[in-house]
Design a protein around this motif. Structure first.
Motif, mmCIF file in Angstrom:
data_model
loop_
_atom_site.group_PDB
_atom_site.id
_atom_site.type_symbol
_atom_site.label_atom_id
_atom_site.label_comp_id
_atom_site.label_asym_id
_atom_site.label_seq_id
_atom_site.Cartn_x
_atom_site.Cartn_y
_atom_site.Cartn_z
ATOM 1 N N GLY A 99 0.811 -1.205 0.000
ATOM 2 C CA GLY A 99 0.000 0.000 0.000
ATOM 3 C C GLY A 99 0.849 1.261 0.000
ATOM 4 O O GLY A 99 0.557 2.225 -0.712
ATOM 5 N N LEU A 100 1.918 1.258 0.778
ATOM 6 C CA LEU A 100 2.809 2.409 0.812
ATOM 7 C C LEU A 100 3.551 2.578 -0.511
ATOM 8 O O LEU A 100 3.748 3.716 -0.982
ATOM 9 N N MET A 101 3.941 1.470 -1.142
ATOM 10 C CA MET A 101 4.599 1.559 -2.447
ATOM 11 C C MET A 101 3.647 2.129 -3.488
ATOM 12 O O MET A 101 4.027 2.969 -4.319
ATOM 13 N N PHE A 102 2.390 1.684 -3.460
ATOM 14 C CA PHE A 102 1.381 2.200 -4.380
ATOM 15 C C PHE A 102 1.174 3.695 -4.163
ATOM 16 O O PHE A 102 1.093 4.479 -5.122
ATOM 17 N N ALA A 103 1.087 4.116 -2.909
ATOM 18 C CA ALA A 103 0.876 5.526 -2.593
ATOM 19 C C ALA A 103 2.018 6.383 -3.124
ATOM 20 O O ALA A 103 1.801 7.467 -3.685
ATOM 21 N N ALA A 104 3.246 5.908 -2.957
ATOM 22 C CA ALA A 104 4.406 6.656 -3.449
ATOM 23 C C ALA A 104 4.366 6.791 -4.965
ATOM 24 O O ALA A 104 4.670 7.864 -5.520
ATOM 25 N N ALA A 105 3.980 5.715 -5.663
ATOM 26 C CA ALA A 105 3.922 5.752 -7.127
ATOM 27 C C ALA A 105 2.870 6.742 -7.616
ATOM 28 O O ALA A 105 3.102 7.509 -8.569
ATOM 29 N N VAL A 106 1.701 6.753 -6.982
ATOM 30 C CA VAL A 106 0.639 7.681 -7.375
ATOM 31 C C VAL A 106 1.072 9.123 -7.127
ATOM 32 O O VAL A 106 0.829 10.013 -7.954
ATOM 33 N N PHE A 107 1.723 9.348 -5.998
ATOM 34 C CA PHE A 107 2.188 10.699 -5.696
ATOM 35 C C PHE A 107 3.188 11.175 -6.744
ATOM 36 O O PHE A 107 3.105 12.321 -7.223
ATOM 37 N N VAL A 108 4.154 10.333 -7.102
ATOM 38 C CA VAL A 108 5.162 10.727 -8.097
ATOM 39 C C VAL A 108 4.498 11.039 -9.436
ATOM 40 O O VAL A 108 4.882 11.996 -10.128
ATOM 41 N N LEU A 109 3.473 10.258 -9.802
ATOM 42 C CA LEU A 109 2.742 10.536 -11.036
ATOM 43 C C LEU A 109 2.106 11.925 -10.984
ATOM 44 O O LEU A 109 2.216 12.720 -11.932
ATOM 45 N N ALA A 111 2.910 14.499 -9.028
ATOM 46 C CA ALA A 111 3.935 15.539 -8.980
ATOM 47 C C ALA A 111 4.535 15.777 -10.359
ATOM 48 O O ALA A 111 4.835 16.916 -10.732
ATOM 49 N N GLY A 112 4.703 14.696 -11.135
ATOM 50 C CA GLY A 112 5.223 14.853 -12.485
ATOM 51 C C GLY A 112 4.286 15.632 -13.380
ATOM 52 O O GLY A 112 4.722 16.457 -14.189
ATOM 53 N N LEU A 113 2.986 15.403 -13.237
ATOM 54 C CA LEU A 113 2.007 16.136 -14.044
ATOM 55 C C LEU A 113 2.057 17.633 -13.767
ATOM 56 O O LEU A 113 1.886 18.448 -14.680
ATOM 57 N N MET A 114 2.282 18.004 -12.510
ATOM 58 C CA MET A 114 2.325 19.434 -12.170
ATOM 59 C C MET A 114 3.403 20.172 -12.957
ATOM 60 O O MET A 114 3.263 21.366 -13.259
ATOM 61 N N LEU A 115 4.471 19.463 -13.293
ATOM 62 C CA LEU A 115 5.576 20.107 -14.000
ATOM 63 C C LEU A 115 5.213 20.481 -15.422
ATOM 64 O O LEU A 115 5.946 21.237 -16.079
ATOM 65 N N GLY A 116 4.093 19.967 -15.921
ATOM 66 C CA GLY A 116 3.665 20.297 -17.282
ATOM 67 C C GLY A 116 2.893 21.592 -17.382
ATOM 68 O O GLY A 116 2.536 22.019 -18.493
ATOM 69 N N ALA A 117 2.599 22.235 -16.273
ATOM 70 C CA ALA A 117 1.825 23.474 -16.305
ATOM 71 C C ALA A 117 2.672 24.622 -16.851
ATOM 72 O O ALA A 117 3.851 24.751 -16.520
ATOM 73 N N ASN A 118 2.074 25.444 -17.705
ATOM 74 C CA ASN A 118 2.707 26.676 -18.181
ATOM 75 C C ASN A 118 1.620 27.610 -18.695
ATOM 76 O O ASN A 118 0.431 27.296 -18.621
ATOM 77 N N ALA A 119 2.029 28.752 -19.195
ATOM 78 C CA ALA A 119 1.060 29.754 -19.626
ATOM 79 C C ALA A 119 0.167 29.233 -20.743
ATOM 80 O O ALA A 119 -1.024 29.563 -20.812
ATOM 81 N N LEU A 126 -2.169 21.539 -13.646
ATOM 82 C CA LEU A 126 -1.717 21.716 -12.263
ATOM 83 C C LEU A 126 -2.773 21.210 -11.282
ATOM 84 O O LEU A 126 -2.462 20.511 -10.308
ATOM 85 N N TYR A 127 -4.037 21.555 -11.566
ATOM 86 C CA TYR A 127 -5.124 21.042 -10.729
ATOM 87 C C TYR A 127 -5.139 19.511 -10.728
ATOM 88 O O TYR A 127 -5.264 18.869 -9.681
ATOM 89 N N ALA A 128 -5.033 18.926 -11.936
ATOM 90 C CA ALA A 128 -5.087 17.465 -12.053
ATOM 91 C C ALA A 128 -3.925 16.814 -11.304
ATOM 92 O O ALA A 128 -4.103 15.826 -10.576
ATOM 93 N N GLY A 129 -2.726 17.357 -11.483
ATOM 94 C CA GLY A 129 -1.561 16.796 -10.809
ATOM 95 C C GLY A 129 -1.679 16.864 -9.298
ATOM 96 O O GLY A 129 -1.345 15.908 -8.593
ATOM 97 N N ARG A 130 -2.181 17.980 -8.795
ATOM 98 C CA ARG A 130 -2.315 18.116 -7.337
ATOM 99 C C ARG A 130 -3.382 17.167 -6.793
ATOM 100 O O ARG A 130 -3.232 16.608 -5.704
ATOM 101 N N ALA A 131 -4.457 16.974 -7.524
ATOM 102 C CA ALA A 131 -5.500 16.051 -7.066
ATOM 103 C C ALA A 131 -4.974 14.612 -7.045
ATOM 104 O O ALA A 131 -5.226 13.853 -6.107
ATOM 105 N N ILE A 132 -4.222 14.210 -8.098
ATOM 106 C CA ILE A 132 -3.670 12.851 -8.150
ATOM 107 C C ILE A 132 -2.616 12.650 -7.064
ATOM 108 O O ILE A 132 -2.601 11.628 -6.365
ATOM 109 N N ALA A 133 -1.734 13.636 -6.900
ATOM 110 C CA ALA A 133 -0.750 13.545 -5.817
ATOM 111 C C ALA A 133 -1.447 13.433 -4.469
ATOM 112 O O ALA A 133 -1.004 12.704 -3.572
ATOM 113 N N GLY A 134 -2.549 14.143 -4.314
ATOM 114 C CA GLY A 134 -3.319 14.069 -3.084
ATOM 115 C C GLY A 134 -3.866 12.678 -2.818
ATOM 116 O O GLY A 134 -3.922 12.225 -1.666
#
Length: 536
Positions: A99-109, A111-119, A126-134
């Motif tokens: 369960g902890l390994m799964f949680a870490a993998a979802v969080f990394v996914l 966090a990676g999505l957040m890096l795609g945000a730009n103007a 950014l919203y999607a990445g934060r919700a998935i990391a959550g």
């Protein structure tokens, strides 16, 4: 009694306090580093001029900026709420480690999505990445305290579960100061605000990697009938042979609890639901555990964590750099006090005493800050003055003093208590409920704090101070002390007819009588039969 002295429930070999139990707990506690980092960095990052300029927030009215900021922050807490609930089936069916390994993998996914945000892409990704990391963080917030409580020896259970809180503060410390660092050391632009988002990947990756090397919880394995594997894991974690008297006693307690579980509620996915919701006493205990997070969030901590620039501006601190520097000092104090709480206070002063002290001291400090703002109205004059007045310095002192009262009490203790007070066969379910409670109230605070400051001004501080004082009679009357009580004896603390402020002394006398320890030692007035045992 030394700083690392341990008060034991029974004679315990030194081998039990070995690197394996600390390593296993520390790996699981890395989930809190991710949580603490987010709570600290996000408010300061979205307040950076470079972030506002890229997404057009600098061209919006204050009310619109407050609305967007609240959405960016709170969608993470919304994901955490559902992740905490999903943590039940994951932890119940897959186990704590997977369960902890799964949680870490979802969080990394996420966090990676957040890096795609730009103007060009806008804030949607950014919203999607934060919700998935959550989602990943919510799941981990359920399973981390459970796993640590299940592998910890009773004498250091508070200390080890407290690593969760220490991880939170370390993450927060990095988060507070990284905003100050990028603001002072990097030119304004896309990279300046992106770096704080990218740093999230480090604790997430370290947690996932570390989970490879830890062992599954022996208590979970016992609950699933996997006795040989459970015994082997227990011996590894305790660093003792299977025929050692300490191991024999602990295995006997787990066997006894497993037999009782099968006889009373059975096994299977739905068994914990039947066990909890057909037992009035467990329902009351579940409500008590969940309510601790109402009081925790009612202290105002998450309003401060997520919107620290707004908080310090209300006291009179102006300018992005000054606000971030003041916030960084706040993080240093929290981390330093957490270390003292972790090494000594949680297992010696206890859980209940610290909650009472923190409520009284913190409430009075928050009233002092609110009174200063009400009388001096610093936000209206600080820009012209350019520096804090003597009254403002006093208000900052009371704010930092509030931090020293809050941190060793309400910051981590509710997590410790909730990891302890439920039986093995319902712990995953009840922890899911309690963690979801935390994230629900966390969401409410993070979503509406900007609007509260706009509408209430100094009344925000009065509101939080009043809630802290109201927590005092609640804790005194309803919450028993849990320090040093073996997990298998927690039910006795909540026995009908036993006054909660007397329950700990009664139960510890029975435990020590049963295990051959001297009576009276539970309150620190005597020594175990084998003497105090300290870390090597």
């Amino acid at each position: 009694m030394g700083l690392l002295t341990k008060i034991e429930d029974r004679p315990t070999p030194r081998n039990v306090y070995n690197w394996r139990v600390y390593f296993s707990s520390a790996v699981a506690a890395f989930a809190a580093v991710m949580i603490g980092y987010d709570s600290a960095f996000i408010g300061g990052t979205i307040a950076l001029p470079s972030f506002k300029a890229e997404f057009g927030l600098d061209r919006l009215a204050a009310a619109e900026v407050n609305f967007l900021s609240a959405n960016i922050v709170s969608c993470y807490q919304a994901g955490c709420f559902f992740g905490a609930l999903f943590g039940y089936p994951i932890g119940q069916l897959w186990g704590r480690k997977k369960g902890l390994m799964f949680a870490a993998a979802v969080f990394v996914l996420g966090a990676g999505l957040m890096l795609g945000a730009n103007a060009q892409r806008g804030l949607g990704i950014l919203y999607a990445g934060r919700a998935i990391a959550g989602l990943g963080i919510g799941c981990a917030s359920n399973l981390t305290p459970i796993y640590i409580a299940e592998v910890a020896p009773p004498a250091i259970r508070g200390r080890l579960v407290g690593l969760y809180e220490l991880g939170w503060q370390i993450g927060g410390l990095v988060g507070f100061w990284i905003n100050y660092g990028v603001n002072k050391g990097m030119p304004a632009g896309h990279s300046q605000w992106l770096v704080p988002f990218a740093v999230q990947l480090i604790p997430g990756g370290l947690m996932g990697l570390g989970c490879i090397f830890i062992r599954e919880s022996p208590r979970w394995l016992f609950s699933k009938g996997r006795r040989p594997e459970a015994v082997a894991n227990l011996c590894w974690i305790r660093n003792l042979a299977q025929d050692d008297a300490y191991i024999v006693e602990e295995i006997d307690a787990m066997d006894r609890q497993h037999r009782e579980q099968l006889a009373t509620v059975g096994d299977g996915f739905g068994a914990p639901f039947r066990a909890v919701f057909t037992n009035r006493e467990l329902v009351k205990r579940l409500a008590l555990g969940g309510s601790l997070f109402i009081w925790q969030n009612g202290s105002g901590i998450n309003a401060i964590n997520y919107y620290s620039p707004t908080v310090f501006k209300s006291i009179g601190v102006v300018g992005t750099s000054a606000s971030l520097l003041t916030t960084g000092i706040f993080g240093v104090i929290k981390t330093a006090v957490t270390i003292v709480w972790l090494l000594y206070l949680v297992d010696h002063a206890g859980r209940k005493v610290m909650l009472l002290i923190g409520s009284l001291g913190g409430g009075l400090c928050m009233y002092a800050v609110g009174a200063y703002i009400a009388i001096s109205k610093p936000a209206e004059h600080s820009a012209a003055a350019g520096k804090l007045s003597s009254g403002g310095i006093a208000a900052m002192f009371f704010f930092y003093l509030w931090t020293a009262f809050y941190t060793p009490s309400w910051n981590g203790t509710p997590w410790v208590v909730n990891a302890e007070i439920f039986d093995q066969h319902v712990r995953t379910l009840t922890q899911a409920s309690c963690a979801a409670n935390n994230w629900f109230w966390n969401f409410m605070v993070s979503r509406f704090t900007p609007q509260m400051f706009a509408a209430m001004g100094y009344g925000v501080y009065v509101f939080f101070a009043t809630l802290m004082l109201l927590a005092i009679p609640y804790v005194w009357l309803l919450l028993p002390e849990t320090k040093n009580v073996p997990l298998e004896d927690m039910d006795a603390l909540f026995a009908p007819g036993v006054k909660r402020w007397k329950a700990h002394a009664i139960v510890m006398r029975e435990v020590r009588s049963r295990t051959g320890m001297e009576t009276g030692a539970s309150e620190g007035g005597g020594k175990p039969a084998g003497g105090w045992v300290e870390d090597a």
